[in-house]
Scaffold this motif. Sequence first.
Motif, PDB file in Angstrom:
ATOM      1  N   GLU A  21      -8.035   5.667 -10.188  1.00  0.00           N
ATOM      2  CA  GLU A  21      -8.067   4.433  -9.402  1.00  0.00           C
ATOM      3  C   GLU A  21      -9.166   3.470  -9.811  1.00  0.00           C
ATOM      4  O   GLU A  21      -9.282   2.397  -9.253  1.00  0.00           O
ATOM      5  CB  GLU A  21      -8.134   4.718  -7.898  1.00  0.00           C
ATOM      6  N   TRP A  69      -1.892  12.979  -1.614  1.00  0.00           N
ATOM      7  CA  TRP A  69      -2.509  12.100  -2.590  1.00  0.00           C
ATOM      8  C   TRP A  69      -1.826  12.198  -3.956  1.00  0.00           C
ATOM      9  O   TRP A  69      -1.636  11.191  -4.632  1.00  0.00           O
ATOM     10  CB  TRP A  69      -3.998  12.404  -2.716  1.00  0.00           C
ATOM     11  N   PRO A  94       0.840  -1.204   0.000  1.00  0.00           N
ATOM     12  CA  PRO A  94       0.000   0.000   0.000  1.00  0.00           C
ATOM     13  C   PRO A  94       0.872   1.250   0.000  1.00  0.00           C
ATOM     14  O   PRO A  94       1.963   1.258   0.550  1.00  0.00           O
ATOM     15  CB  PRO A  94      -0.784  -0.094   1.311  1.00  0.00           C
ATOM     16  N   ARG A 152       1.162   9.911  -4.018  1.00  0.00           N
ATOM     17  CA  ARG A 152       0.739   8.504  -4.018  1.00  0.00           C
ATOM     18  C   ARG A 152       0.143   8.118  -5.370  1.00  0.00           C
ATOM     19  O   ARG A 152       0.439   7.051  -5.905  1.00  0.00           O
ATOM     20  CB  ARG A 152      -0.274   8.232  -2.912  1.00  0.00           C
ATOM     21  N   GLN A 153      -0.677   9.013  -5.923  1.00  0.00           N
ATOM     22  CA  GLN A 153      -1.336   8.726  -7.195  1.00  0.00           C
ATOM     23  C   GLN A 153      -0.301   8.566  -8.313  1.00  0.00           C
ATOM     24  O   GLN A 153      -0.403   7.646  -9.123  1.00  0.00           O
ATOM     25  CB  GLN A 153      -2.333   9.825  -7.543  1.00  0.00           C
ATOM     26  N   ASP A 180       2.053   4.978   1.044  1.00  0.00           N
ATOM     27  CA  ASP A 180       2.187   5.669   2.327  1.00  0.00           C
ATOM     28  C   ASP A 180       1.135   6.774   2.424  1.00  0.00           C
ATOM     29  O   ASP A 180       1.231   7.797   1.759  1.00  0.00           O
ATOM     30  CB  ASP A 180       3.592   6.254   2.441  1.00  0.00           C
ATOM     31  N   GLU A 181       0.123   6.557   3.252  1.00  0.00           N
ATOM     32  CA  GLU A 181      -0.988   7.496   3.340  1.00  0.00           C
ATOM     33  C   GLU A 181      -0.634   8.801   4.045  1.00  0.00           C
ATOM     34  O   GLU A 181      -1.440   9.723   4.069  1.00  0.00           O
ATOM     35  CB  GLU A 181      -2.181   6.819   4.010  1.00  0.00           C
ATOM     36  N   SER A 182       0.575   8.895   4.602  1.00  0.00           N
ATOM     37  CA  SER A 182       0.981  10.156   5.219  1.00  0.00           C
ATOM     38  C   SER A 182       1.441  11.175   4.160  1.00  0.00           C
ATOM     39  O   SER A 182       1.550  12.354   4.444  1.00  0.00           O
ATOM     40  CB  SER A 182       2.091   9.924   6.246  1.00  0.00           C
ATOM     41  N   TRP A 189      -7.061   2.702  -4.881  1.00  0.00           N
ATOM     42  CA  TRP A 189      -6.621   3.967  -4.265  1.00  0.00           C
ATOM     43  C   TRP A 189      -5.459   3.760  -3.314  1.00  0.00           C
ATOM     44  O   TRP A 189      -4.773   4.710  -2.959  1.00  0.00           O
ATOM     45  CB  TRP A 189      -7.777   4.676  -3.568  1.00  0.00           C
ATOM     46  N   ARG A 190      -5.168   2.504  -2.913  1.00  0.00           N
ATOM     47  CA  ARG A 190      -4.031   2.226  -2.026  1.00  0.00           C
ATOM     48  C   ARG A 190      -2.973   1.345  -2.658  1.00  0.00           C
ATOM     49  O   ARG A 190      -1.818   1.392  -2.280  1.00  0.00           O
ATOM     50  CB  ARG A 190      -4.517   1.522  -0.750  1.00  0.00           C
TER      51      ARG A 190
END
Length: 174
Positions: A128, A92, A85, A95-96, A87-89, A147-148
Amino acid sequence: MENQLRLSADYDGAVRIATLAAGFDWTWYIDKDLQRFCDAAGWTITGSTKRHDALRTDLRIQSRSAKVGFVKRMFDDIYLPVTDPGDESLPWEQRQTALINTFAAVGDRLIDALGPPTRHEPGEDKAEDEALLWDRHRVWIRLEFGWREICLRLASAQWQAIADAEEKYNAGHW
């Protein structure tokens, strides 16, 4: 220098599993296929509930779990993350970008192994939602952009037909 998200993916593992699934003699009965496929893939069944089995894969990513959804004696699909996954920190956008690049790289390797996809679903509003699909004997191999994470979904032809019908209905084509 700005933090760059590096998305860990098992490219070779994704190709190996997709190729195995494409050549597998599917019946979609749990008692006939699940253990046989796990043995061929080098996986183990680690748990079960009324609707799902949990699998431990041999992919080279942190989360080595997959999920099997089933009803009674039949199962519909195997959901298999092929990346860690994001890193949600991180924002976006970072990450995207990492997800887009990884999806493209895994997709390119699957195209090299399986040929051009039967179908490409670009996603309506969000990247996504994108998917590449290969229709093989009694199995649809789907590379999905989440999305992850990026995942493979090995789906029965019946599951795919239901998903297609639902999509048409939701789009107003009924």
